[in-house]
Design a protein around this motif. Structure first.
Motif, PDB file in Angstrom:
ATOM      1  N   GLU A  82       0.885  -1.191   0.109  1.00  0.00           N
ATOM      2  CA  GLU A  82      -0.093   0.201  -0.111  1.00  0.00           C
ATOM      3  C   GLU A  82       0.913   1.395  -0.041  1.00  0.00           C
ATOM      4  O   GLU A  82       1.830   1.167   0.557  1.00  0.00           O
ATOM      5  N   ILE A  83       0.601   2.243  -0.764  1.00  0.00           N
ATOM      6  CA  ILE A  83       1.207   3.348  -0.799  1.00  0.00           C
ATOM      7  C   ILE A  83       0.847   4.544  -0.033  1.00  0.00           C
ATOM      8  O   ILE A  83      -0.698   4.875  -0.300  1.00  0.00           O
ATOM      9  N   SER A  84       1.342   5.288   0.532  1.00  0.00           N
ATOM     10  CA  SER A  84       0.998   6.349   1.354  1.00  0.00           C
ATOM     11  C   SER A  84       1.590   7.587   0.927  1.00  0.00           C
ATOM     12  O   SER A  84       2.866   7.542   1.334  1.00  0.00           O
ATOM     13  N   LEU A  85       1.027   8.494   0.299  1.00  0.00           N
ATOM     14  CA  LEU A  85       1.440   9.718  -0.192  1.00  0.00           C
ATOM     15  C   LEU A  85       1.953  10.771   0.819  1.00  0.00           C
ATOM     16  O   LEU A  85       1.062  11.034   1.601  1.00  0.00           O
ATOM     17  N   LYS A  86       3.225  11.152   1.024  1.00  0.00           N
ATOM     18  CA  LYS A  86       3.561  11.995   2.251  1.00  0.00           C
ATOM     19  C   LYS A  86       3.897  13.664   1.610  1.00  0.00           C
ATOM     20  O   LYS A  86       3.650  14.382   2.510  1.00  0.00           O
ATOM     21  N   ASP A  87       4.123  13.818   0.685  1.00  0.00           N
ATOM     22  CA  ASP A  87       4.365  15.235   0.199  1.00  0.00           C
ATOM     23  C   ASP A  87       4.558  15.158  -1.238  1.00  0.00           C
ATOM     24  O   ASP A  87       5.075  14.557  -2.236  1.00  0.00           O
ATOM     25  N   TYR A  88       4.442  16.567  -1.845  1.00  0.00           N
ATOM     26  CA  TYR A  88       4.853  17.061  -3.235  1.00  0.00           C
ATOM     27  C   TYR A  88       5.980  18.259  -2.796  1.00  0.00           C
ATOM     28  O   TYR A  88       5.703  18.938  -1.906  1.00  0.00           O
ATOM     29  N   ARG A  89       7.005  18.158  -3.732  1.00  0.00           N
ATOM     30  CA  ARG A  89       7.836  19.293  -3.514  1.00  0.00           C
ATOM     31  C   ARG A  89       8.109  19.820  -4.859  1.00  0.00           C
ATOM     32  O   ARG A  89       8.342  18.963  -5.866  1.00  0.00           O
ATOM     33  N   GLY A  90       8.451  21.110  -4.855  1.00  0.00           N
ATOM     34  CA  GLY A  90       8.532  21.881  -6.169  1.00  0.00           C
ATOM     35  C   GLY A  90       9.763  22.798  -6.157  1.00  0.00           C
ATOM     36  O   GLY A  90      10.628  22.665  -5.165  1.00  0.00           O
ATOM     37  N   GLU A  91       9.884  23.639  -7.002  1.00  0.00           N
ATOM     38  CA  GLU A  91      10.998  24.417  -7.156  1.00  0.00           C
ATOM     39  C   GLU A  91      11.553  25.171  -5.862  1.00  0.00           C
ATOM     40  O   GLU A  91      10.492  25.777  -5.099  1.00  0.00           O
ATOM     41  N   GLY A  92      12.724  24.983  -5.594  1.00  0.00           N
ATOM     42  CA  GLY A  92      13.345  25.675  -4.504  1.00  0.00           C
ATOM     43  C   GLY A  92      13.308  24.529  -3.224  1.00  0.00           C
ATOM     44  O   GLY A  92      13.874  25.177  -2.109  1.00  0.00           O
ATOM     45  N   SER A  93      12.804  23.631  -3.374  1.00  0.00           N
ATOM     46  CA  SER A  93      12.567  22.466  -2.325  1.00  0.00           C
ATOM     47  C   SER A  93      13.695  21.536  -2.391  1.00  0.00           C
ATOM     48  O   SER A  93      14.311  21.495  -3.364  1.00  0.00           O
ATOM     49  N   VAL A  94      14.145  21.001  -1.222  1.00  0.00           N
ATOM     50  CA  VAL A  94      15.265  19.863  -1.082  1.00  0.00           C
ATOM     51  C   VAL A  94      14.457  18.717  -0.750  1.00  0.00           C
ATOM     52  O   VAL A  94      13.672  18.476   0.056  1.00  0.00           O
ATOM     53  N   PHE A  95      15.386  17.560  -1.283  1.00  0.00           N
ATOM     54  CA  PHE A  95      14.942  16.071  -0.696  1.00  0.00           C
ATOM     55  C   PHE A  95      16.354  15.478  -0.844  1.00  0.00           C
ATOM     56  O   PHE A  95      17.259  15.807  -1.205  1.00  0.00           O
ATOM     57  N   GLY A  96      16.384  14.409   0.125  1.00  0.00           N
ATOM     58  CA  GLY A  96      17.667  13.612   0.359  1.00  0.00           C
ATOM     59  C   GLY A  96      18.329  14.366   1.503  1.00  0.00           C
ATOM     60  O   GLY A  96      19.503  13.252   2.002  1.00  0.00           O
ATOM     61  N   ALA A  97      18.203  15.181   1.985  1.00  0.00           N
ATOM     62  CA  ALA A  97      19.048  15.751   3.218  1.00  0.00           C
ATOM     63  C   ALA A  97      18.840  15.066   4.276  1.00  0.00           C
ATOM     64  O   ALA A  97      19.969  14.720   5.123  1.00  0.00           O
ATOM     65  N   LEU A  98      17.866  14.205   4.825  1.00  0.00           N
ATOM     66  CA  LEU A  98      17.679  13.534   5.988  1.00  0.00           C
ATOM     67  C   LEU A  98      18.441  12.435   5.922  1.00  0.00           C
ATOM     68  O   LEU A  98      18.985  12.007   6.851  1.00  0.00           O
TER      69      LEU A  98
END
Length: 645
Positions: A82-98
């Motif tokens: 089962e997939i649980s959507l957590k967030d959408y991120r757009g221009e200026g947002s960061v991912f991978g930092a955690l």
């Protein structure tokens, strides 16, 4: 699809990277020389729509990703898939930092939802920044609390949690069964009113159920019944209770929530509901029980409205509707529940106003019915919705009665509209109100109107008349209103040309998205850089639900209920229904929140929103909602065999 990382591909222009970083927190707080060094070590990569950038529990994260253009969705997948959507991120947002901070694999899956460009900062460079710049480190350590996040992720993987009930608002969480104070008290139909009153007094309760000779609960008698039906009318106390009881008794399922009980009471103008568990009556719930449960209960306003004996007092009470509704919005109530509450309160104000107006003017020469149209007819009012109403009356028997009816309803219509304006309901700019002689006619004339619209459809006239196909009877002789609805249903059946005109009208509004999926906003004027959520986003859903409901003989007017019936009867694909329902509810919720903010700022509520003020998640969700418009229009094109060129 998995992206092919172009390891070591340098950004051709470090200055471009620096310029971008200077507009993004927390990078913009760093010294220029630090940004230059960071930019020199940055890579740039492109991820086509659908590319999986990182995979949950699989991907080693060697870079921190900063989105330059495009967007990604971030989600979890549990052991059951089962997939649980957590967030959408757009221009200026960061991912991978955690993951970089923790030195772990990616804890979530990241997938590009549109063609996306990212700046990639090596793990070593990012960690060095954290060590040498405390403010920079504080930003990320504040956002990512390691223990909390990891615990939440672990629990989610183990078991997909049931969605939280709407907020902590008791009205939406407490079931009717949990509010029952005692078992129901029963008497027989032949017992006297005096015996009933004595029983209620001894037990300290306000109602008794009546069980007939067959063992079935056939009615209810309340302390109010004794006051209004016995004492006030001078009946002897020996009167049998079956002669003054309310029957049949209104019931509610024990498993429904208190909000539903509240709506039932307010809709039926009653204060007691029998609670039913399968075939048994297990107790009685009262409006007082809900008042005790929820201090902000709309029951207070309900009682105030019903007890007013002067129209002028309703002006002030109507202004309290937003105050009553506000807690529902704050606690996360769904938009459909909010509109249901507003509809009931507005209907109560209208009913009381027209009742008092009739008392002033005297009885009408012929029976009549007050009709509500547009958002009022669809039971989808927001704050201070414009008036959309009309009046139908029984055909006069002779010329004298005709003249009396015209004179009476002219005065009645004009005064009613003026009072509604003073209650805070603005005039309809198109003049679709009962004060307009055209929309204040005998039943036979109204039937002619609908017959002309349906049988001899002209594009512009059909366009102007769509508001009338959402009407519902609201006050007066409801049989007249229902007869007109039945006439409409009979007229529309098999009228393919008329339905095609309505379907073609649905294509007037295009999704407010550009080729590159950016929002299309007003370029100048009072609402520059904003978009009209009602006209551009919601109208296509209203139009779709209306024409499909008319085609299939569904006489319900509420948009969500129309969609649900279309789905239930197999008239639209289930997956399209689900997407349409979710998209519509999100837009309505956004509309309510926006209007509430405006009112709290002392401004008049309107339907314009500024996309720049939305979060990345809200932006992406709204884009998804707008994209459903194209799906609905494609379905109409196929259903009605439209050649749109």
């Amino acid at each position: 699809m998995f992206g092919q990382k172009k390891e070591g591909l340098q950004a051709h222009d470090p200055d471009m990277v620096v310029d971008f970083l200077q507009g993004v927190l927390p990078f913009k707080d760093l010294e220029h020389s630090t940004l230059v060094n960071l930019a020199k070590n940055a890579n740039v990569d492109f991820y086509p729509k659908g590319t999986r950038v990182l995979t949950q529990d699989v991907s080693e994260v060697n870079y921190v990703y900063l989105i330059q253009k495009g967007g990604v969705k971030i989600y979890l997948q549990d052991q059951a898939g089962e997939i649980s959507l957590k967030d959408y991120r757009g221009e200026g947002s960061v991912f991978g930092a955690l993951a970089v901070i923790r030195g772990s694999r990616s804890s979530m899956t990241v997938e590009a939802v549109e063609d996306t460009f990212c700046f990639l900062f090596p793990k070593k460079s990012f960690l060095e920044l954290l060590k040498t710049h405390p403010g920079f480190a504080q930003h990320y350590l504040k956002v990512f609390s390691r223990d909390y996040v990891q615990k939440s992720l672990d629990e989610l993987r183990k078991e997909r949690l049931t969605p939280k009930t709407e907020g902590s608002l008791y009205l939406f969480t407490v079931k009717v069964n949990d509010v029952i104070r005692r078992k129901p008290e029963i008497i027989t139909p032949v017992q006297s009113v005096q015996q009933a009153a004595q029983r209620m007094s001894d037990l300290g309760i306000g109602s008794l159920l009546i069980r007939n000779e067959y063992g079935k609960v056939s009615g209810i008698i309340t302390d109010k019944d004794i006051r209004s039906k016995v004492v006030a009318k001078g009946l002897p106390y020996s009167t049998e209770v079956e002669k003054v009881m309310s029957s049949p008794i209104k019931t509610i399922s024990a498993q429904r929530v208190c909000f539903d009980a509240l709506l039932d009471m307010m809709s039926n103008r009653i204060h007691h509901l029998a609670v039913q568990d399968e075939d048994r009556i297990i107790g009685v719930i009262t409006s007082h029980d809900i008042l005790v449960l929820q201090g902000e209960s709309p029951v207070y306003l309900f009682k105030e409205i019903m007890h007013q004996n002067r129209i002028e007092r309703l002006y002030e009470l109507s202004l309290k509707v937003p105050l009553v509704v506000r807690p529902l919005i704050e606690e996360g109530a769904k938009a459909n529940n909010i509109t249901r509450m507003i509809t009931i309160l507005n209907d109560l104000i209208l009913t009381r106003l027209l009742t008092l107006l009739q008392e002033q003017l005297g009885p009408p020469p012929v029976p009549f019915c007050w009709l509500l149209m547009g958002s009022e007819g669809r039971k989808e009012q927001t704050f201070r919705t414009d008036q959309d109403n009309a009046l139908v009356y029984q055909d006069p028997e002779n010329e004298e009665q005709k003249q009396k009816a015209e004179k009476y309803f002219e005065t009645f219509g004009e005064e009613a509209i003026n009072h509604l304006v003073k209650c805070g309901y603005p005039l309809c700019q198109g003049g679709n109100m009962a004060s307009n002689p055209k929309w204040r006619q005998p039943l036979s004339v109204w039937k002619q109107y609908f017959s002309r619209w349906v049988n001899r459809p002209e594009p512009q006239e059909v366009l102007n008349s769509t508001i009338f196909f959402d009407f519902r009877p609201a006050y007066g002789d409801m049989v007249l209103g229902q007869e007109l609805k039945d006439e409409l249903q009979s007229l529309v059946k098999g009228k393919d040309m008329f339905l095609r005109y309505l379907a073609q009208d649905c294509f007037r509004t295009k999704p407010p998205l550009s080729f590159f999926k950016n929002f299309i906003v007003d370029r100048d004027g009072e609402h520059k850089n904003r978009l009209d959520l009602k006209a551009r986003g919601l109208v296509p859903f209203w139009d779709f639900a209306r024409v499909m409901a008319l085609k299939h003989g569904i006489m319900e007017t509420n948009t969500l209920e129309r969609l649900e019936m279309l789905d239930r009867e197999g008239h639209m694909p289930h997956n399209l229904f689900v997407r349409a329902r979710e998209s519509y509810e999100f837009q309505m919720q956004l509309r309510f929140v926006n209007q509430l903010k405006l009112m709290e700022a002392g401004e008049q509520p309107h339907n314009y929103i500024d996309p720049a003020e939305l979060s990345d998640l809200e932006k992406q969700t709204l884009k998804g909602a707008f994209s459903v418009i194209s799906n609905l229009q494609s379905f109409l094109k196929e259903t009605f065999k439209l050649n749109m060129g």
